[in-house]
Design an enzyme around this catalytic site. Structure first.
Site, PDB file in Angstrom:
ATOM      1  CD  GLU A 182      -2.832  -1.345   2.356  1.00 33.66           C
ATOM      2  OE1 GLU A 182      -2.988  -0.362   3.094  1.00 33.66           O
ATOM      3  OE2 GLU A 182      -3.420  -2.430   2.536  1.00 33.66           O
ATOM      4  CG  ASN A 231      -0.438  -7.213  -1.215  1.00 34.75           C
ATOM      5  OD1 ASN A 231      -1.019  -7.829  -2.106  1.00 34.75           O
ATOM      6  ND2 ASN A 231      -0.935  -7.098   0.009  1.00 34.75           N
ATOM      7  CG  HIS A 270      -9.706  -6.082   0.745  1.00 33.91           C
ATOM      8  ND1 HIS A 270      -9.933  -7.159   1.584  1.00 33.91           N
ATOM      9  CD2 HIS A 270      -8.394  -5.764   0.895  1.00 33.91           C
ATOM     10  CE1 HIS A 270      -8.808  -7.463   2.217  1.00 33.91           C
ATOM     11  NE2 HIS A 270      -7.861  -6.649   1.804  1.00 33.91           N
ATOM     12  CD  GLU A 300      -4.446  -8.047   1.906  1.00 28.83           C
ATOM     13  OE1 GLU A 300      -5.327  -7.306   2.369  1.00 28.83           O
ATOM     14  OE2 GLU A 300      -3.239  -7.774   1.961  1.00 28.83           O
ATOM     15  CG  ASP A 302     -12.477  -9.151   2.167  1.00 32.90           C
ATOM     16  OD1 ASP A 302     -12.401  -8.263   1.292  1.00 32.90           O
ATOM     17  OD2 ASP A 302     -12.114  -8.967   3.348  1.00 32.90           O
TER      18      ASP A 302
HETATM   19  O1  9MR Z   1      -6.954  -8.308   8.729  1.00 36.90           O
HETATM   20  C1  9MR Z   1      -6.032  -7.457   9.357  1.00 36.90           C
HETATM   21  C2  9MR Z   1      -6.601  -6.951  10.672  1.00 36.90           C
HETATM   22  O2  9MR Z   1      -6.749  -8.007  11.593  1.00 36.90           O
HETATM   23  C3  9MR Z   1      -5.713  -5.868  11.251  1.00 36.90           C
HETATM   24  O3  9MR Z   1      -6.330  -5.304  12.388  1.00 36.90           O
HETATM   25  C4  9MR Z   1      -5.470  -4.809  10.190  1.00 36.90           C
HETATM   26  C5  9MR Z   1      -4.575  -3.717  10.740  1.00 36.90           C
HETATM   27  O4  9MR Z   1      -4.274  -2.762   9.820  1.00 36.90           O
HETATM   28  O5  9MR Z   1      -4.885  -5.382   9.045  1.00 36.90           O
HETATM   29  C6  9MR Z   1      -5.716  -6.308   8.418  1.00 36.90           C
HETATM   30  O6  9MR Z   1      -5.160  -6.813   7.250  1.00 36.90           O
HETATM   31  C7  9MR Z   1      -4.882  -5.857   6.212  1.00 36.90           C
HETATM   32  C8  9MR Z   1      -3.696  -6.374   5.436  1.00 36.90           C
HETATM   33  O7  9MR Z   1      -2.629  -6.618   6.300  1.00 36.90           O
HETATM   34  C9  9MR Z   1      -3.296  -5.398   4.340  1.00 36.90           C
HETATM   35  N1  9MR Z   1      -4.411  -5.065   3.488  1.00 36.90           N
HETATM   36  C10 9MR Z   1      -5.643  -4.657   4.169  1.00 36.90           C
HETATM   37  C11 9MR Z   1      -6.041  -5.720   5.202  1.00 36.90           C
HETATM   38  C12 9MR Z   1      -7.361  -5.356   5.839  1.00 36.90           C
HETATM   39  O8  9MR Z   1      -7.230  -4.193   6.576  1.00 36.90           O
END
Ligand code: 9MR
Length: 395
Positions: A182, A231, A270, A300, A302
């Site tokens: 990101e 990513n 997402h 990722e 969903d």
């Molecule tokens: O699913 C993850 C969640 O449990 C955490 O609290 C969060 C913190 O920023 O990160 C989530 O995973 C993220 C991933 O690492 C990167 N892309 C976005 C995902 C959803 O926020």
């Protein structure tokens, strides 16, 4: 977390009608596939006995993955799904910096190692996630950068050590690393750099955008066999203007030309049923990255929608289930149609663990399994998509 994840155009009613028609077409095609398999004509593929996602994907050469929470692995139902349905896993949070090094100099490898051991025991590969990201950085680091007691020169030394130590620790055990996550600006970000990288991103702000290429170089030196990915979200199919995808493409092309050891682009995937999404655009964006000689992956996936409550996560719109199934299926199809797409990972096993309700008020039901670990229509849709794809192997 950026709450504006995947801000996209509203989903028109016309589009929902198309979704339903497409879902009907899939089930008609499936009926004929199933019939053909029952009366196996010479040369046809028999109906597989093992209908897990990983088994159905096997003939296509694609690995189906899931992010997992190691604290849940003591639940036999959760572990059976995580181990039985998927052929690659991603530790959802356990390889992020704040979990790996909560106190400076003290590494906390055990939770991430538990995921690696689980993968090993179940014949799965591991996606390492993630080395360079503005979120989930330990507070000892952000506090001291904030108060000036860590200078930018020292920060560079610290991040280099972090990348090398973590990748070295897991050397030989990680299939794909999300080296940087990101880093590119969205349409709503205030300070994009001329090449589209987010000038306000923590690492870029302190160390300049060259830190991204350096992270790839350090990771490659520490584990030359791991596939190194960039990513991000909204970089294939979700963003109507495609501006972010264009920027990532141009940057990746430059990295390749400069010999930076980047192997792949990960599209997070997402989605949200209230916004538009184009599977065709996703496929062409993935293909464009692949044209640079890169692998691609959906990392990722969903599909969230509006729900009754965070506890039960029952969709409130009667069309939601078919829209969710359709979008999951389109994402998977886009990946299947691009030969360089090597894995399709869904984010979280079940709705109970999903990040969505905590981030998007009123939304949820984003995964393949409900809050009671029961498979939903989305799961069946992915089975169907894989079953149909197996008739035309990609390898
Ligand atoms: O699913 C993850 C969640 O449990 C955490 O609290 C969060 C913190 O920023 O990160 C989530 O995973 C993220 C991933 O690492 C990167 N892309 C976005 C995902 C959803 O926020």
């Amino acid at each position: 977390m950026n709450n504006s994840h995947n801000s996209r155009r509203p989903l028109a009613a016309r589009r929902l009608a198309g979704v339903v028609a497409a879902a009907a077409a899939v089930s008609i095609a499936l009926v004929s596939t199933a019939n053909a398999a029952t009366h196996a004509a010479p040369g046809t593929r028999p109906h597989p006995a093992d209908t897990s996602l990983r088994a159905l994907a096997e003939p296509t050469g694609l690995r189906i993955g899931v992010s997992i929470n190691p604290d849940r692995l003591s639940d036999p139902a959760y572990a059976a799904i995580a181990g039985g349905q998927f052929s690659t896993v991603t530790p959802e949070n356990q390889m992020k910096w704040d979990n790996i090094e909560p106190t400076q100099g003290t590494y906390h490898w055990a939770p991430a190692e538990k995921v690696v051991a689980f993968a090993d025991a179940h014949g799965q590969k591991v996606r390492g996630h993630t080395l360079l990201w503005a979120n989930q950085i330990p507070s000892w680091l952000t506090d001291d950068v904030g108060n000036g007691s860590i200078t930018d020169a020292q920060l560079r030394t610290i991040v280099k050590k972090h990348v090398i130590d973590e990748v070295s620790h897991f050397r030989g055990k990680i299939w794909q690393w999300d080296v940087a996550n990101e880093m590119f600006a969205n349409s709503w970000d205030a300070n994009p750099l001329p090449d589209g990288i987010n000038g306000d991103e923590f690492w870029v702000q302190h160390l300049g955008e060259g830190i991204i290429a350096d992270a790839f170089r350090w990771a490659h030196a520490a584990d030359p066999h791991a596939l190194l990915f960039y990513n991000d979200y909204n970089i294939s199919g979700e963003d109507g203007t495609n501006a972010k995808a264009d920027a990532v493409y141009a940057w990746a092309k430059k990295m390749r030309a400069e010999g930076v050891p980047i192997d792949g682009i990960g599209e997070q995937g997402h989605l949200d049923t209230q916004y538009g999404f184009s599977g065709d655009l996703e496929r062409s964006d993935l293909q464009r990255y692949a044209g640079l000689g890169l692998k691609v992956a959906i990392t990722e996936a969903d599909v969230r929608t509006f729900v009754d409550s965070a506890a039960t996560q029952v969709p409130t719109d009667s069309l939601a289930a078919s829209a969710q199934s359709n979008e999951f299926s389109q994402e998977l199809q886009a990946c299947l149609e691009v030969r360089s797409c090597i894995s399709f990972t869904v984010w979280d096993v079940d709705d109970a663990d999903s990040w969505v309700p905590g981030t998007f008020a009123g939304e949820g039901a984003a995964t393949l399994y409900d809050v009671n670990l029961k498979p939903k229509a989305q799961y069946t849709a992915l089975q169907q998509t894989l079953q149909l794809a197996a008739g035309a192997p990609r390898r």
